[in-house]
Design a protein around this motif. Structure first.
Motif, PDB file in Angstrom:
ATOM      1  N   THR A 183      45.835  58.065  28.822  1.00 26.45           N
ATOM      2  CA  THR A 183      44.955  58.030  27.762  1.00 26.45           C
ATOM      3  C   THR A 183      43.375  57.363  28.185  1.00 26.45           C
ATOM      4  N   PRO A 242      41.495  55.629  26.086  1.00 21.85           N
ATOM      5  CA  PRO A 242      41.376  54.158  25.763  1.00 21.85           C
ATOM      6  C   PRO A 242      42.057  53.315  27.086  1.00 21.85           C
ATOM      7  N   ARG A 270      39.744  52.951  29.864  1.00 15.69           N
ATOM      8  CA  ARG A 270      38.615  52.211  29.576  1.00 15.69           C
ATOM      9  C   ARG A 270      39.088  50.434  29.618  1.00 15.69           C
ATOM     10  N   LYS A 271      40.326  50.249  29.221  1.00 16.70           N
ATOM     11  CA  LYS A 271      40.632  48.666  28.834  1.00 16.70           C
ATOM     12  C   LYS A 271      41.002  48.217  30.471  1.00 16.70           C
ATOM     13  N   GLU A 298      37.492  47.500  31.700  1.00 10.58           N
ATOM     14  CA  GLU A 298      36.606  46.469  30.732  1.00 10.58           C
ATOM     15  C   GLU A 298      37.510  45.114  30.617  1.00 10.58           C
ATOM     16  N   TYR A 311      36.504  58.946  16.640  1.00 10.15           N
ATOM     17  CA  TYR A 311      37.763  58.469  16.886  1.00 10.15           C
ATOM     18  C   TYR A 311      37.688  58.213  18.326  1.00 10.15           C
ATOM     19  N   SER A 312      36.585  57.597  18.988  1.00 14.94           N
ATOM     20  CA  SER A 312      36.507  57.105  20.242  1.00 14.94           C
ATOM     21  C   SER A 312      36.443  55.610  20.454  1.00 14.94           C
ATOM     22  N   SER A 313      36.877  55.116  21.403  1.00 16.26           N
ATOM     23  CA  SER A 313      37.032  53.635  21.904  1.00 16.26           C
ATOM     24  C   SER A 313      35.723  53.480  22.679  1.00 16.26           C
ATOM     25  N   GLY A 314      34.813  54.366  22.720  1.00 12.19           N
ATOM     26  CA  GLY A 314      33.423  54.067  23.429  1.00 12.19           C
ATOM     27  C   GLY A 314      32.475  53.381  22.799  1.00 12.19           C
ATOM     28  N   GLY A 315      32.544  53.086  21.380  1.00  8.91           N
ATOM     29  CA  GLY A 315      31.652  52.141  20.707  1.00  8.91           C
ATOM     30  C   GLY A 315      30.487  53.156  20.312  1.00  8.91           C
ATOM     31  N   GLN A 341      41.680  56.423  13.011  1.00  6.83           N
ATOM     32  CA  GLN A 341      42.521  55.692  13.963  1.00  6.83           C
ATOM     33  C   GLN A 341      43.922  56.012  13.468  1.00  6.83           C
TER      34      GLN A 341
END
Length: 307
Positions: free
Chosen positions: A40, A42, A45-46, A49, A223-227, A246
């Motif tokens: 996924t 997210p 990205r984690k 980051e 519904y993004s984790s991109g802010g 979510q």
């Protein structure tokens, strides 16, 4: 058993294979022998980051080999799929029963990880917009694991016009083949005629053009984790709205609704209305290559690890 570990030590992020003990399921948990693991955005990205190493979770599908204390409704030998919040990039993984659902006979674990979690996100985001038959829908990241299902679900829910927003025009044939009437790229100054609904999986700098793409009274589901940030004035003009969605909140607080969405996805899959696409299958030890495929926005559909 084998497991992929993430380590960040001041240099390049590293995913590497390690040997660890098979975990023991706690109360309300299932131990699953993984057959397929969905990668996924997210989680990708984690990894980039996070200041400290994190467990690599995600969708998984496989066979239950042990159940924890107090588990009902699941038994050893069942084939299940669900979202793992712990170490999911492994030969064996723990799955909370609240997040687990059966894989129907005739479907593979590969089908399940491409369909269920991504499909629930797509279906839930669409439901959050409260679509009415005949409305128009724009989907960002339209060629992604979630986006390519959202295109098909929007059509099944009666959308009159579907716009696919992608980062690369080379993806046009793929998204048109899944029902998109129009294709736009993120760099275009205008995304065409305004739409009633935007399903946004990207966030960040794309939020502004996504809001601009809404018709008066339109709804954007984020519904993004991109802010990203939306200016209140941009919503006030035209009476537009932004709705956050979510999946985990629905799974924990409205389990019957979540189960209903999963059942609907499998029904549409069985009818041939919903066709999950798998971009590629990567060996467990090639997890870094799978992450690169998503980071480079090269995937057409779901990226899957196969232990």
């Amino acid at each position: 058993m084998r497991r992929i570990r993430y380590e960040h030590s001041g240099g390049p992020d590293t995913l590497f294979l390690e040997e660890v003990a098979v975990p023991t399921p706690g109360p309300g948990e299932l131990l699953v022998r993984t057959e397929a693991i969905g990668v996924t955005l997210p989680v990708v990205r984690k990894v980039r980051e996070a200041a400290e190493p994190i467990p690599l979770g995600g969708e998984l599908g496989g066979e239950v080999v042990r159940v924890g204390e107090g588990v009902t409704g699941h038994a050893v030998g069942d084939r299940v799929t669900g979202l793992c919040f712990g170490h999911g990039y492994a030969d064996f993984a723990l799955l909370q029963t609240a997040m687990a659902s059966p894989i129907p006979a005739g479907a593979t674990a590969r089908d399940a990880v491409a369909l269920v979690r991504s499909g629930v996100v797509a279906l839930g985001a669409l439901a959050a917009a409260r679509p009415e038959k005949g409305e128009s829908v724009l989907v960002t990241a339209a060629a992604s694991g979630v986006g390519h299902l959202a295109l098909q679900l929007a059509r099944s829910r009666g959308a009159s016009r579907i716009v696919a927003a992608v980062g690369d025009p080379a993806k046009s044939d793929f998204v048109r083949g899944l029902g998109a009437d129009e294709v736009v790229t993120y760099e275009e100054a205008s995304w065409g005629e305004p739409v009633d609904i935007v399903l946004d999986a990207v966030g960040g700098k794309l939020l502004k053009p996504a809001v601009q793409a809404l018709a008066p009274g339109g709804r954007l589901v984020a519904y993004s984790s991109g802010g990203g940030t939306v200016e209140a004035y941009d919503l006030l003009v035209g009476g537009k709205s932004v709705i956050g969605f979510q999946t985990a909140m629905v799974a924990r607080n409205q389990p019957e609704r979540y189960a209903g969405w999963v059942a609907e996805l499998w029904r549409l899959f069985g009818e041939g209305t919903l066709r999950p696409a798998v971009h590629g299958e990567f060996a467990l030890e090639d997890a870094a290559l799978a992450h690169e495929a998503i980071e480079g926005r090269r995937n057409l559909g779901k990226v899957v690890l196969v232990p």
